[in-house]
Design an enzyme around this catalytic site. Structure first.
Site, PDB file in Angstrom:
ATOM      1  N   ASP A 146      69.631  45.130  18.887  1.00  0.00           N
ATOM      2  CA  ASP A 146      70.416  44.284  17.886  1.00  0.00           C
ATOM      3  C   ASP A 146      69.504  44.548  16.689  1.00  0.00           C
ATOM      4  OD1 ASP A 146      71.411  42.026  16.944  1.00  0.00           O
ATOM      5  OD2 ASP A 146      69.674  41.144  17.334  1.00  0.00           O
ATOM      6  N   ASP A 182      73.983  38.161  21.081  1.00  0.00           N
ATOM      7  CA  ASP A 182      73.716  39.456  21.833  1.00  0.00           C
ATOM      8  C   ASP A 182      74.049  39.426  23.359  1.00  0.00           C
ATOM      9  OD1 ASP A 182      72.854  40.695  19.464  1.00  0.00           O
ATOM     10  OD2 ASP A 182      70.667  39.680  19.900  1.00  0.00           O
TER      11      ASP A 182
END
Lengths: 50, 833
Positions: free
Chosen positions: B533, B728
């Site tokens: 991420d 996420d």
């Protein structure tokens, strides 16, 4: 030769007793906190409240 | 709404400076802080005692009055400073509302109640003892048990005589903090499993000892004892003691094997069960037929060693689950609800749990949003990066939707609540996580795959032996076949693999990574792709100073010092970033600060009127001011003194300092890297270019991230994901292996396999290296175990090894395997690639 029958019975009885004791200790939570007992010895509570 | 830490100000104290060179500084008897107020001195036998605050004095008095003074002699760390009485009352009164603790408190038939408390501030065993004793002496408390290992307390009390806040206050008054908490379902489940495993392990070990005691007589059998009748009776005894082990203790392995068979998965339990049952069946056959040796000792020892390894594993998992459970502590979160009555609109502070959709709430700048809602009035910007990955504050005007978990930055907002609690966005994300987890590729654990090959080999060898004996010799084929099975299987499987895995798990923990799902460690060694991420993972997730533009008359370090003096009066993220960037040392004091939330502040420093804030704020405060145009397209803060601009500070979300090194290490070890971000494309592309990562995808929604991972895995890639935000979580849940960083949100942690405790990305690289080393050690162990057996087996069969020699060799072999595994625990050795 006969002694072996006695030995077998004695060891089975002993084994049974120890196993019962162990199972009791587990269900009574004796193994939940292994540090508590060790420290409890060091902490003497002998001092009376003033 | 209050800050994320809960409604209560944390009793922070400044770090003690080590400049007490004169050594005369008085130290608080309770918390070891500087004791400045000489009024708080207690005369005691010997030296007088000093205290830093009335709270510490009261704590010591309570402890001594109850005869608990041994605490001060036994403690290994200093205590924390307790909050004052008024602060504690304010914080704990909220616990009178049963709605807050309905999930944590359990009622009993006689009216008594039990609550599970999570303790903060425990330093040593003496702390746990102190809390247990203190609570035990509170009038109305029925029983107390403090679990130091998990930092939890179980308190049973009588609500007729005592209210819950009073229970908590007894702990708080000593300088600790206790929060009621609702353990995760998973934690209870693991506890039951561990206790069950302990029972089976204990019984198996007892029986194994009994069997071994008798069997060792046969090892050294010199003749007279071998009188057939005696031998048969003793073997009968062994059979009796082996029965509970095979029929009860080993049942979890049979269940696991059955499950694996049904789902056509390779598992460790299958070869283990085959080994146990064949060894037992062969021995039983030998016993009944009266020909050939029995292996009851090997079978029982095998089962008890395996159960021991399983117990260690379950205990580790339970500790990890407790760490996760800490996120579920119940802290009161207050929100400002607006209510209409005859006098107009009133603002009232209520518990978050009391809110209903449709209520209106006010959120001040710097506060955390406890609900999802729609903006009714006010214009502000909010930080949503944990939810969406967007690194810049997002501006919100009336009609805009805001999400639980974001932080209001600039000015007050009035919201209409659309969803609370389980319905809120962050909670709804849990559904997406569950969906992604269902699509996760099945884990083929390395040890299991090795075990399958290994067992396959052993079975073939046994078959070959049987065929050889049946067709090429006149000897009975069964004894040799069982010997091959029994001697080769147990040692390798019961020691070689679990020892390596347990040592690797501990090694990971020493590097700051908690393993939450066992098989992930083995999958990690096979990973081909790593997906990161961006915001908060590769970057810090908070603004940092990138560039300072100074007026010709000023020096960069001077303007930063001045800016930090002003920023000290603000909680805004940009102000905190400026404070962090300022050089150490003494700072001037900003007097009479006047802040406009979200815009900036004005204060007097050394007699000069100074301003720190946005360009627009500066222009409105000093309309005559001439400002240069912005030098960079970043977030901008300007510093003005006496109507002249001194400096512009440009801030942005920057790369973590260690990110480049970690990315380079991973790439050098042959991994393909990618970035999947929810942020805007230009930012993501720039970052990808900086790190040399070509596959940098931007603007992905949480579900799209998970879908992209699934697509990648469909091509055969084994993907590891590193992330931290709520957005996420689905991607973490769907990947073959996943890491949640130390700054991760609860949702991300619950979805991940590994949870980092050391901040930053360094633990990630260390984990990959350790996983590869663990695999090497695993192969070494299996090769050793197999090689030893291949060598020892024919010698033993030919009668060239005396029984005591065989026993010695067996022990040495086991020892070698265990010691080899311990190498994985070392952290001082450099991790080779």
């Amino acid at each position: 030769m006969e002694i072996i029958f006695l030995l077998i019975v004695v060891s089975l009885v002993l084994l049974g007793l120890i196993a019962w004791g162990f199972l009791w200790a587990v269900s009574a939570g004796q193994f939940e906190d292994l540090e508590a007992q060790g420290r409890a010895i060091l902490m003497d509570e002998d001092e009376p409240p003033p | 709404m209050f800050a994320r830490d809960g409604a209560v100000a944390v009793n922070q104290r400044p770090p003690l400076r080590a400049d007490a060179a004169n050594g005369t500084l008085a130290r608080c008897y309770h918390c070891d802080d500087e004791a400045i107020d000489s009024a708080l001195t207690q005369a005691a036998q010997g030296a007088p005692r000093y205290f830093c605050c009335p709270g510490c004095l009261a704590a010591t008095e309570t402890i001594e009055a109850l005869g608990l003074a041994p605490y001060y002699r036994q403690r290994e760390g200093t205590a924390s400073r307790p909050l004052g009485l008024a602060e504690r009352d304010a914080a704990l009164a909220l616990f009178n509302d049963p709605i807050l603790t309905r999930d944590c408190v359990q009622s009993h038939d006689n009216g008594e109640r039990t609550v599970r408390l999570l303790l903060e501030g425990l330093r040593c065993a003496a702390c746990a003892w102190l809390i247990e004793q203190r609570l035990g002496r509170v009038e109305g408390v029925v029983s107390v048990r403090v679990d130091f290992a998990h930092a939890q307390a179980f308190v049973r009390w009588d609500p007729a005589r005592l209210a819950l806040p009073a229970v908590l206050d007894a702990v708080w008054a000593l300088g600790y903090r206790a929060w009621p908490f609702d353990p995760l379902q998973q934690q209870e489940q693991l506890r039951r499993e561990r206790v069950d495993c302990m029972r089976r392990f204990g019984i198996a070990a007892l029986c194994a000892m009994q069997v071994m005691m008798v069997a060792s007589a046969f090892y050294f059998d010199a003749g007279p004892l071998a009188a057939d009748e005696q031998r048969r009776w003793l073997e009968g005894l062994n059979l009796l003691t082996t029965l509970p082990v095979v029929l009860w203790c080993a049942v979890p392995f049979y269940r696991g094997a059955w499950r694996a068979l049904r789902h056509r998965l390779a598992g460790m339990d299958l070869p283990v069960s085959v080994g146990i049952l064949l060894g037992f069946a062969g021995s039983l056959w030998h016993f009944l037929s009266g020909v050939g040796p029995t292996y009851f000792d090997s079978v029982t020892m095998f089962v008890s060693l395996l159960l021991g390894a399983r117990y260690v594993d379950l205990r580790g998992q339970e500790l990890s689950a407790v760490q996760l459970g800490r996120l579920h502590q119940v802290q009161p979160v207050l929100v400002r609800r607006l209510e209409d009555d005859s006098n107009g609109t009133q603002e009232q502070q209520v518990l978050m749990q009391r809110l209903q959709p449709g209520d209106r709430v006010r959120v001040l700048p710097g506060e955390w949003l406890a609900v999802d809602g729609v903006v009714l009035a006010g214009c502000s910007s909010v930080d949503e990066h944990v939810l969406t990955g967007e690194s810049r504050p997002v501006s919100k005007t009336p009609g805009a939707r805001v999400l639980q978990g974001s932080v209001n930055l600039d000015s007050p907002l009035i919201l209409q609540v659309t969803a609370v609690g389980r319905e809120a966005f962050a909670a709804r994300m849990a559904a997406a996580v569950a969906e992604a987890a269902r699509r996760r590729p099945p884990v083929a654990a390395l040890a299991a795959r090795v075990a399958v090959w290994f067992t396959g080999g052993v079975l073939l060898l046994a078959l070959a032996t049987a065929l050889f004996y049946a067709f090429a010799t006149h000897l009975p084929w069964l004894p040799a076949t069982v010997a091959v099975l029994v001697i080769s299987c147990p040692c390798a499987l019961s020691l070689a693999t679990p020892a390596a895995l347990a040592a690797a798990t501990d090694g990971l923990l020493a590097r700051g990574v908690a393993l939450l799902r066992g098989p992930a460690l083995e999958t990690l060694a096979d990973v081909t792709h790593v997906v990161f991420d961006k915001t908060g993972t590769l970057t810090l997730g908070q603004p940092a100073l990138v560039r300072t533009v100074c007026a010709a008359t000023s020096q960069p370090s001077d303007v930063l010092t001045l800016a930090a003096a002003l920023a000290a009066h603000s909680e805004h993220p940009l102000a905190r970033a400026l404070m962090a960037a300022a050089p150490e040392g003494t700072r001037p004091i900003a007097e009479a600060p006047l802040a406009t939330p979200g815009a900036g502040l004005v204060a007097t420093v050394d007699g000069a009127r100074c301003l720190l804030g946005s360009r627009r704020y500066a222009q409105t405060t000093f309309p005559a001011l001439q400002l240069p145009s912005a030098a960079l397209p970043l977030q901008e803060v300007c510093l003005i003194r006496n109507g002249e601009w001194l400096a512009f500070f440009y801030l942005a979300d920057v790369l973590r300092p260690e990110a480049r090194a970690v990315v380079d290490t991973l790439r050098a070890s042959g991994l393909r890297l990618a970035i999947f971000s929810g942020d805007r494309a230009p930012v993501v592309a720039a970052l990808g270019a900086e790190l040399g990562i070509t596959d940098a995808r931007a603007g992905l929604l949480p579900a799209e991230k998970a879908a992209a991972i699934a697509a990648l895995q469909a091509t055969g890639a084994k993907v590891a994901v590193v992330g931290e935000g709520v957005n996420d979580a689905p991607m973490l849940a769907g990947a073959a292996v996943s890491f949640a960083l130390a700054n991760a949100t609860e949702q991300a942690r619950l979805a991940a396999d590994f949870s980092c405790m050391t901040p930053g990305l360094t633990p990630i690289a260390a984990s990959f290296q350790l996983a590869r080393r663990a695999r090497r050690v695993l192969w070494q162990n299996l090769a050793w175990a197999l090689g030893y057996n291949l060598l020892a087996l024919p010698l033993a069969v030919c009668g060239w090894v005396q029984p005591w020699g065989a026993a010695l060799c067996m022990s040495l072999s086991s020892l070698a395997v265990t010691i080899n595994a311990q190498r994985l625990r070392r952290t001082d050795a450099p991790d080779r690639r």
